[in-house]
Write an enzyme that holds these catalytic residues in place. Structure first.
Site, mmCIF file in Angstrom:
data_model
loop_
_atom_site.group_PDB
_atom_site.id
_atom_site.type_symbol
_atom_site.label_atom_id
_atom_site.label_comp_id
_atom_site.label_asym_id
_atom_site.label_seq_id
_atom_site.Cartn_x
_atom_site.Cartn_y
_atom_site.Cartn_z
ATOM 1 N N TYR A 2 1.244 14.221 13.788
ATOM 2 C CA TYR A 2 2.036 13.554 13.144
ATOM 3 C C TYR A 2 3.565 13.844 12.239
ATOM 4 C CZ TYR A 2 -1.361 10.043 13.510
ATOM 5 O OH TYR A 2 -2.392 8.940 14.239
ATOM 6 N N ARG A 61 -3.695 -5.632 -2.035
ATOM 7 C CA ARG A 61 -2.607 -4.996 -1.559
ATOM 8 C C ARG A 61 -1.386 -5.739 -1.679
ATOM 9 N NH1 ARG A 61 0.238 -5.366 3.679
ATOM 10 N NH2 ARG A 61 0.434 -2.660 4.418
ATOM 11 N N ASP A 72 -5.427 8.507 2.107
ATOM 12 C CA ASP A 72 -5.273 8.022 3.782
ATOM 13 C C ASP A 72 -4.712 9.595 4.473
ATOM 14 O OD1 ASP A 72 -4.136 6.607 6.058
ATOM 15 O OD2 ASP A 72 -2.663 8.178 6.361
ATOM 16 N N ARG A 103 -7.843 -4.523 6.380
ATOM 17 C CA ARG A 103 -6.708 -5.736 6.240
ATOM 18 C C ARG A 103 -8.366 -7.012 6.630
ATOM 19 N NH1 ARG A 103 -2.534 -2.851 9.532
ATOM 20 N NH2 ARG A 103 -4.146 -1.471 9.977
ATOM 21 N N ARG A 121 -12.740 2.954 7.901
ATOM 22 C CA ARG A 121 -11.698 2.137 7.466
ATOM 23 C C ARG A 121 -12.658 0.660 6.958
ATOM 24 N NH1 ARG A 121 -6.257 2.731 10.412
ATOM 25 N NH2 ARG A 121 -6.424 4.645 9.447
#
Ligand code: CP3
Length: 343
Positions: free
Chosen positions: A152, A38, A75, A29, A25
């Site tokens: 998921y 973003r 992703d 952020r 990652r």
């Protein structure tokens, strides 16, 4: 030998006094420049599907920290979306998907050949990044492992114990196994396209491998990953592969050997000295600083970083965190980690 870039040498089995380093990652952020790009894209998924902006954020941590590898910005849940599942992200909560719980649900998915229509922008990002990358930096492509992606798709969201997936496995094994087989097949095609576009290393994330016990672990984590690696190695013999069966615990032992992976990535629930003894004997190990140190910094960060380097010294090692860096991390602490590694 996979190539002369430092991380490719480590993946070939070479030991360095100063190991190559990157972070899970690393584009994210915690970086102000990521948040700005973003915002320009609108939201996370629009950013993933915009090759210019996705290439820009892939390169941001390389410019700032000179990591030894870039990982393509995308992703693991783009595969379900490419198969026709609805996917959206709830701010502050995480991903949501339409669910798969029966053979009828499976039949509603698109055919495996149709995934590239949706995923073409990702291959475009790979091409753009490989053109712009510094010459010593390697490019990592990735996908989720079938089990993790299935958890998921079945639950429609992230779950602490993957209960819905375990329930489907016990109630309707046929549907469950068909989903695992479908994901295995499309993951091979997706990763193969990333390699053709310029990815030099592949990483397979089995983030929820830890909830599979004994036989189940072999059948639904190890076997599908082995199948993916075998197919990729047949088509692209010179591409090294990193496997990350997170929280596999004792089942980390032999995982690289038994799947054909060139490197085993480890989380921070196991100690470097244990990993040196039981995993590094089979080849390269990647890990495993606790991502919390990127929030707290200080002498603890320096001590732990040195401890990891010293435990793996003399054998092939790629320095990384035990899991993804969190949004509350401080970029100065990342720099401190890099300075400690590179002395
Ligand atoms: O590592 C990188 O810098 C490359 C890009 C990357 C992302 N996700 C971007 C991302 C990679 C390799 C992933 C993998 C991924 N995605 C995994 C496996 C690794 C792991 O963390 O265990 C999983 C399980 C996912 C699914 C996913 N994506 C979740 C659960 C979430 C929400 C949680 C969160 O951190 O917000 C995401 C969103 C996501 N994927 C973000 C990023 C940068 C945050 C999105 C944002 O900007 O809001």
């Amino acid at each position: 030998m996979f190539g002369s870039k430092k991380i490719l040498q480590a993946l070939s089995g070479k030991a360095f006094d100063i190991p190559p380093v990157w972070m899970m990652r690393q584009a994210g952020r915690y970086l102000p420049e990521y948040r700005a790009t973003r915002a320009k894209a609108g939201d996370f998924l629009s950013l993933c599907y915009n090759p210019e902006l996705a290439a820009e954020v892939t390169l941001q941590p390389i410019k700032r920290f000179q990591f030894d590898a870039a990982i393509i910005f995308a992703d693991i849940l783009l595969i379900p979306q490419a198969l026709g599942a609805d996917l959206w992200f709830v701010e502050g909560e995480g991903p949501r998907l339409s669910t798969i719980n029966s053979t009828e649900d499976l039949l509603k998915l698109r055919s495996p050949d149709a995934i590239h229509e949706v995923l073409n922008p990702i291959y475009e990002t790979v091409k753009l990044v490989s053109r712009e990358l510094p010459k010593d930096t390697a490019l990592i492509g990735f996908a989720g492992a079938p089990w993790t992606v299935a958890t998921y798709m079945i639950a429609g969201k992230g779950t602490p114990d993957q209960k819905p997936a375990h329930e489907l496995m016990s109630k309707d094994l046929k549907t469950f196994e068909s989903l695992i087989n479908l994901l295995t097949k499309v993951t091979i095609e997706y990763l193969s396209m990333q390699i053709k576009a310029g990815a030099e290393v592949i990483k397979i994330f089995d983030s929820w491998a830890g909830s599979l016990k004994a036989d189940q672990f072999v059948r639904y984590s190890l076997e599908p990953i082995k199948e993916i690696i075998a197919a990729l190695k047949t088509r692209h013999p010179n591409i090294p592969i990193i496997a990350f069966p997170r929280q596999a615990n004792k089942q980390y032992i032999g995982f690289a050997k038994n799947t054909g992976a060139n490197c085993i990535a480890i989380d921070n629930s196991i100690t470097p000295s244990w990993a040196r003894k039981y995993l590094q004997v089979d080849g390269c190990v990647q890990g495993n600083l606790d991502p919390r140190h990127m929030v707290t910094g200080g002498v603890k960060l320096v001590e732990e970083t040195k401890k990891i380097i010293s435990a793996f010294s003399g054998g092939p090692h790629i320095f990384n965190l035990g899991h993804g860096i969190t949004p509350d991390a401080n970029p100065d602490h990342v720099q401190l980690m890099i300075d400690t590694i590179r002395g």
